[in-house]
Motif scaffolding. Sequence first.
Motif, PDB file in Angstrom:
ATOM      1  N   ALA A 153      49.042  64.770   7.019  1.00 33.08           N
ATOM      2  CA  ALA A 153      49.255  66.226   6.919  1.00 33.08           C
ATOM      3  C   ALA A 153      48.197  67.023   7.683  1.00 33.08           C
ATOM      4  CB  ALA A 153      49.252  66.631   5.443  1.00 33.08           C
ATOM      5  N   ARG A 154      47.297  66.356   8.378  1.00 35.64           N
ATOM      6  CA  ARG A 154      46.235  67.080   9.109  1.00 35.64           C
ATOM      7  C   ARG A 154      46.845  68.067  10.096  1.00 35.64           C
ATOM      8  NH1 ARG A 154      40.858  64.847   9.479  1.00 35.64           N
ATOM      9  NH2 ARG A 154      40.714  66.285  11.238  1.00 35.64           N
ATOM     10  N   LYS A 155      46.173  69.237  10.194  1.00 37.54           N
ATOM     11  CA  LYS A 155      46.625  70.245  11.167  1.00 37.54           C
ATOM     12  C   LYS A 155      45.919  70.032  12.496  1.00 37.54           C
ATOM     13  CE  LYS A 155      47.260  73.648   7.518  1.00 37.54           C
ATOM     14  NZ  LYS A 155      46.308  72.981   6.602  1.00 37.54           N
ATOM     15  N   THR A 156      44.769  69.365  12.444  1.00 41.82           N
ATOM     16  CA  THR A 156      43.986  69.153  13.673  1.00 41.82           C
ATOM     17  C   THR A 156      43.763  67.654  13.869  1.00 41.82           C
ATOM     18  OG1 THR A 156      41.983  69.341  12.347  1.00 41.82           O
ATOM     19  CG2 THR A 156      42.722  71.339  13.484  1.00 41.82           C
ATOM     20  N   PRO A 157      43.646  67.223  15.122  1.00 41.02           N
ATOM     21  CA  PRO A 157      43.412  65.784  15.345  1.00 41.02           C
ATOM     22  C   PRO A 157      42.040  65.366  14.835  1.00 41.02           C
ATOM     23  CG  PRO A 157      43.579  67.005  17.442  1.00 41.02           C
ATOM     24  CD  PRO A 157      43.725  68.008  16.352  1.00 41.02           C
ATOM     25  N   VAL A 158      41.936  64.111  14.455  1.00 37.85           N
ATOM     26  CA  VAL A 158      40.655  63.549  14.020  1.00 37.85           C
ATOM     27  C   VAL A 158      39.674  63.663  15.180  1.00 37.85           C
ATOM     28  CG1 VAL A 158      39.517  61.386  13.343  1.00 37.85           C
ATOM     29  CG2 VAL A 158      41.751  61.981  12.384  1.00 37.85           C
ATOM     30  N   ARG A 159      38.432  64.068  14.865  1.00 43.17           N
ATOM     31  CA  ARG A 159      37.466  64.340  15.938  1.00 43.17           C
ATOM     32  C   ARG A 159      36.758  63.101  16.463  1.00 43.17           C
ATOM     33  NH1 ARG A 159      34.332  69.804  14.226  1.00 43.17           N
ATOM     34  NH2 ARG A 159      36.135  71.191  14.182  1.00 43.17           N
ATOM     35  N   SER A 160      37.400  61.960  16.346  1.00 45.64           N
ATOM     36  CA  SER A 160      36.883  60.753  16.977  1.00 45.64           C
ATOM     37  C   SER A 160      38.101  60.013  17.490  1.00 45.64           C
ATOM     38  CB  SER A 160      36.127  59.884  15.962  1.00 45.64           C
ATOM     39  OG  SER A 160      36.041  58.552  16.428  1.00 45.64           O
ATOM     40  N   TRP A 161      38.080  59.672  18.736  1.00 47.97           N
ATOM     41  CA  TRP A 161      39.216  58.905  19.262  1.00 47.97           C
ATOM     42  C   TRP A 161      39.180  57.484  18.708  1.00 47.97           C
ATOM     43  CZ3 TRP A 161      39.654  54.369  21.888  1.00 47.97           C
ATOM     44  CH2 TRP A 161      40.957  54.046  22.327  1.00 47.97           C
ATOM     45  N   PHE A 162      37.987  56.878  18.724  1.00 47.12           N
ATOM     46  CA  PHE A 162      37.874  55.459  18.350  1.00 47.12           C
ATOM     47  C   PHE A 162      38.232  55.226  16.886  1.00 47.12           C
ATOM     48  CE2 PHE A 162      35.144  51.735  17.128  1.00 47.12           C
ATOM     49  CZ  PHE A 162      35.826  50.789  17.869  1.00 47.12           C
ATOM     50  N   LEU A 163      37.856  56.164  16.013  1.00 49.86           N
ATOM     51  CA  LEU A 163      38.032  55.939  14.572  1.00 49.86           C
ATOM     52  C   LEU A 163      39.314  56.568  14.022  1.00 49.86           C
ATOM     53  CD1 LEU A 163      34.317  56.541  13.471  1.00 49.86           C
ATOM     54  CD2 LEU A 163      35.440  54.351  13.934  1.00 49.86           C
ATOM     55  N   ASP A 164      40.117  57.204  14.871  1.00 49.98           N
ATOM     56  CA  ASP A 164      41.345  57.859  14.411  1.00 49.98           C
ATOM     57  C   ASP A 164      42.327  56.801  13.889  1.00 49.98           C
ATOM     58  OD1 ASP A 164      43.838  59.086  14.166  1.00 49.98           O
ATOM     59  OD2 ASP A 164      43.527  60.391  15.901  1.00 49.98           O
ATOM     60  N   LEU A 165      42.592  56.845  12.578  1.00 51.25           N
ATOM     61  CA  LEU A 165      43.428  55.812  11.957  1.00 51.25           C
ATOM     62  C   LEU A 165      44.808  55.725  12.592  1.00 51.25           C
ATOM     63  CD1 LEU A 165      42.626  56.212   8.154  1.00 51.25           C
ATOM     64  CD2 LEU A 165      42.046  54.272   9.633  1.00 51.25           C
ATOM     65  N   SER A 166      45.373  56.869  12.978  1.00 49.66           N
ATOM     66  CA  SER A 166      46.739  56.843  13.515  1.00 49.66           C
ATOM     67  C   SER A 166      46.778  56.032  14.814  1.00 49.66           C
ATOM     68  CB  SER A 166      47.264  58.262  13.731  1.00 49.66           C
ATOM     69  OG  SER A 166      46.459  58.923  14.688  1.00 49.66           O
ATOM     70  N   LEU A 167      45.666  55.976  15.535  1.00 46.21           N
ATOM     71  CA  LEU A 167      45.625  55.203  16.780  1.00 46.21           C
ATOM     72  C   LEU A 167      45.226  53.748  16.519  1.00 46.21           C
ATOM     73  CD1 LEU A 167      43.796  57.827  19.039  1.00 46.21           C
ATOM     74  CD2 LEU A 167      46.255  57.452  18.758  1.00 46.21           C
TER      75      LEU A 167
END
Length: 391
Positions: free
Chosen positions: A219-233
């Motif tokens: 439900a986040r409105k903004t992307p996670v501020r880490s590319w490496f740790l972004d769970l969706s990736l």
Amino acid sequence: MQSFLPSKRTLMGPGPSDVSPRILKAMASPTLGHLDPEFQRMMEEIKGGLKGLFQTENRLTFPVSAPGSAGMETCFLNLVEEGDTVVVVRNGVFGDRMRENVVRAGGNAVLVDVPWGKAPDLKAIETALEAHPEAKILAFVHAETSTGVLADAAGICALAQAQDCLTIMDAVTSLGGVPVLVDEWGVDAVYSGSQKCLSCTPGLSPVSFSEKALDKVRARKTPVRSWFLDLSLVMNYWGGEGGRSYHHTAPVNALYGLHEALVMLFEEGLEETWARHGKMHKALAAGLEALGLNFLVDADVRLPMLNAVQVPEGIDEASVRAHLLAAHGLEIGAGLGPMAGKVWRIGLMGSSATENNINLCLTALADALNRHQYPCNSAEALAAAKAVLVG
Ligand SMILES: *Cc1c(COP(=O)(O)O)cnc(C)c1O
């Protein structure tokens, strides 16, 4: 340059702990490609093993390719969004790092401060939650390695659930040493480390997320501020359903080590591992007390795997540790933050939690203390520890 040949050490500090030769041997196996089907099967086994270890059915359970601190950041950066209020229980260094993670993720940290060496107070946590009905998350450290205190995780999680708060729990030091019951307690996000009670090499951080936690991430409105740790990736690689795709190159050989650590853990049995940590702790404690040393923490909330003992008046603590390392190859930990100079932290983590290590520690410590004008008797300490082990 020449090849590096490390000296033989016994690791009884706050981590890393002694790594068993079996794990080192597993890590020396030939490297496979990180998308090799054989390697992917091993990844699935690691995920299954970690679920058993965390006592959870959480689908999203995997090791982050970096140390415990990266597991911590994975939890906070994915779950905390700009403006979120997070209640943080702080009774040591790692609770303070949680606060810093909240702030860096753009959240507002509400602190429940607990004196160092004391266990979190449920009443104070409840009061903070009631005063902040807007709070979305409650974060706490299960085993505070800086002081050697165990938190009442079940009690804290129940308070959070009563206020509709998600929970983030630091289980870096507790996992594999004391019960960590993620589903029973209802922990929503948990992170640990490979080098403490799992006795693997440092550099991996097992994590697990509940469906409720993942709903918040989705439900986040903004992307996670880490590319490496972004769970969706990351999940495109670790998720596995429908095939894996490249996200980052997994630390293949490190994962062989974690796999072997899990094999060894289940060979011993989870309950047996917890019992061994408890028994070794009682034996070490009896020996240390026979040397005249006092614990920082009350007996009912002491960690078995991290023993914080007070440095006697007038003793140069760093000089004692230097002697232990030079003369006995033994590493113990110093105090952190406000505890610097005041305590030693003696670890009994995973493969380090053995009778041999206890005997070495008591003998070496008695020798070092006697050399620092603190008279004590190693034979009495060894006898006190032995009495616990045979009793
Ligand atoms: C060791 C530790 C960490 C950090 O883990 P690293 O692997 O050193 O990054 C976090 N929390 C606690 C309670 C720890 O003991």
